[in-house]
Design a protein around this motif. Sequence first.
Motif, PDB file in Angstrom:
ATOM      1  N   UNK A 173      -4.180 -12.590  -1.200  1.00 36.38           N
ATOM      2  CA  UNK A 173      -5.098 -11.540  -0.742  1.00 36.38           C
ATOM      3  C   UNK A 173      -6.502 -12.123  -0.554  1.00 36.38           C
TER       4      UNK A 173
ATOM      5  N   UNK B  53       5.999  -8.964  -9.247  1.00 37.50           N
ATOM      6  CA  UNK B  53       5.476  -8.894  -7.883  1.00 37.50           C
ATOM      7  C   UNK B  53       3.981  -8.643  -7.916  1.00 37.50           C
ATOM      8  N   UNK B  54       3.356  -8.898  -6.777  1.00 30.06           N
ATOM      9  CA  UNK B  54       1.920  -8.651  -6.608  1.00 30.06           C
ATOM     10  C   UNK B  54       1.740  -7.751  -5.400  1.00 30.06           C
ATOM     11  N   UNK B  55       1.000  -6.667  -5.588  1.00 30.86           N
ATOM     12  CA  UNK B  55       0.775  -5.688  -4.526  1.00 30.86           C
ATOM     13  C   UNK B  55      -0.719  -5.394  -4.456  1.00 30.86           C
ATOM     14  N   UNK B  56      -1.293  -5.478  -3.275  1.00 29.88           N
ATOM     15  CA  UNK B  56      -2.675  -5.024  -3.103  1.00 29.88           C
ATOM     16  C   UNK B  56      -2.664  -3.526  -2.838  1.00 29.88           C
TER      17      UNK B  56
ATOM     18  N   UNK C 215       6.562   0.180  -1.569  1.00 30.15           N
ATOM     19  CA  UNK C 215       6.665  -1.068  -2.343  1.00 30.15           C
ATOM     20  C   UNK C 215       6.595  -0.809  -3.846  1.00 30.15           C
TER      21      UNK C 215
ATOM     22  N   UNK D 151       9.635  -1.756  -6.351  1.00 29.89           N
ATOM     23  CA  UNK D 151       9.404  -2.693  -7.455  1.00 29.89           C
ATOM     24  C   UNK D 151       9.727  -2.039  -8.799  1.00 29.89           C
TER      25      UNK D 151
END
Lengths: 264, 264
Positions: free
Chosen positions: B92, B139-142, B156, B160
């Motif tokens: 990001x 996981x990585x979510x913005x 998402x 997840x």
Amino acid sequence: MSDASTRSGTLWVIGLGPGESHLLTPQAREALDAAERLYGYGPYLNRVVDEHDPRRMASDNREEGARARQALTDAAAGARVAMVSGGDPGVFAMAAAVCEQIERGPAHWRTLEVQMIPGISAMFAVAAACGAPLGHDFCAVSLSDNLKPWALIERRLKAAAGAGFVMALYNPISASRPWQLGRAFELLRDTLAGETVVIFGRAAGRADEHMQITTLAEARAEWADMATLVMIGSEQTRVVERPDQPPLVYSPRFAPGCDPESPA
Amino acid sequence: MSDASTRSGTLWVIGLGPGESHLLTPQAREALDAAERLYGYGPYLNRVVDEHDPRRMASDNREEGARARQALTDAAAGARVAMVSGGDPGVFAMAAAVCEQIERGPAHWRTLEVQMIPGISAMFAVAAACGAPLGHDFCAVSLSDNLKPWALIERRLKAAAGAGFVMALYNPISASRPWQLGRAFELLRDTLAGETVVIFGRAAGRADEHMQITTLAEARAEWADMATLVMIGSEQTRVVERPDQPPLVYSPRFAPGCDPESPA
């Protein structure tokens, strides 16, 4: 580090990053220098300490629980102990094993000074070597079914593919787990287009680094080995060809239709 | 770096990590020292260079595309240029913006030497400060819906949570995005138990680091600010209380039923 380096009874769980010293943080270096005992899987210890160093306490790869108990026992006896991991110690590595043994062990282990020292995990070294494939939402999944049922791994791969996550697949293949990566590719082909970008990132961040960029339709499990991290792009992940240089792979910051500058 | 530091026409995209020098890699330091121009968001540049340094080319936070074009234009004119990002440049951050501008820009930008230099991303600094919350699949979510539709973020998060990923939520809140984190908590409460561990990790890896460990039932969006990364545990994530020290939070390496050493 602060007062920790002058006190007894300390355990540092240290991320070595990919292995070369240029990606080892000063914080990790300082802890390695201050440690009286160094625990870890032999090949990781080799990266930071001489084979004959008396501080060295090497162990086999599969013995994380026993290794964590030994290190905690040493720290409880007053030693300054380092436990090394490749990459980041919190990603499929020793930090969770240490926490688990503290929870299960004698009560006085909870009074020890324990410090996790982060490192550059393989997926970031692979991403840096290729461009920015993790530039949008992503996930990390270990394909090792020593640790969880294969059905759970399949469920996670399906969920991640269906929701458009880029995927970093750790532990893709080994002598005792030969079929899992091939099965993962098959499964992902049900959800993702054949043109989806796949990266085989071997030894990322090291002198013998090798990146292979292909598609999901072409990807073959036998191209991976134990030093490989496999990355599966999302449907948005792009390849930018360049003359006389490897292509750049990136996942756009913007979802389709959300980029104010896009020509589309 | 090798020959890159002696050639003209180079762009390094550099991850500064959390900000303190003890987590800045030697590779990043070397590139910063070699650069003739330093681009980046002002507060990140402040971490590595004096306010009056003539190499400094600060810009606002929202101008990633324009900043990347300026840096590429400078590099194409023969300069050794550094673009700095907090954390890892591939998460990001600026690496994707640079790749995107290379794809859209003049053909000769594809001949430039471009090197991404990884850094310690916020989620690993938060994880290290707390124990090993990312010890299993994650996981990585913005949460920034400047970049994608909110509906896609919800999809998402649901995927997840349903598949048992630990989640690192980047960009959880800002003055212009005040409601998104609260909505994410509401949504996650539909899938995850109220006791699910939630971490508010502020300024991780810096002198003013503050970790707040709570549950999904208790979590309040107003506890986060722009310097906070929010982590949502899986149903397996555990909290180990310790006397006179903060608790350790970890996600077990083994799925339930798969741990040969487990007392259960």
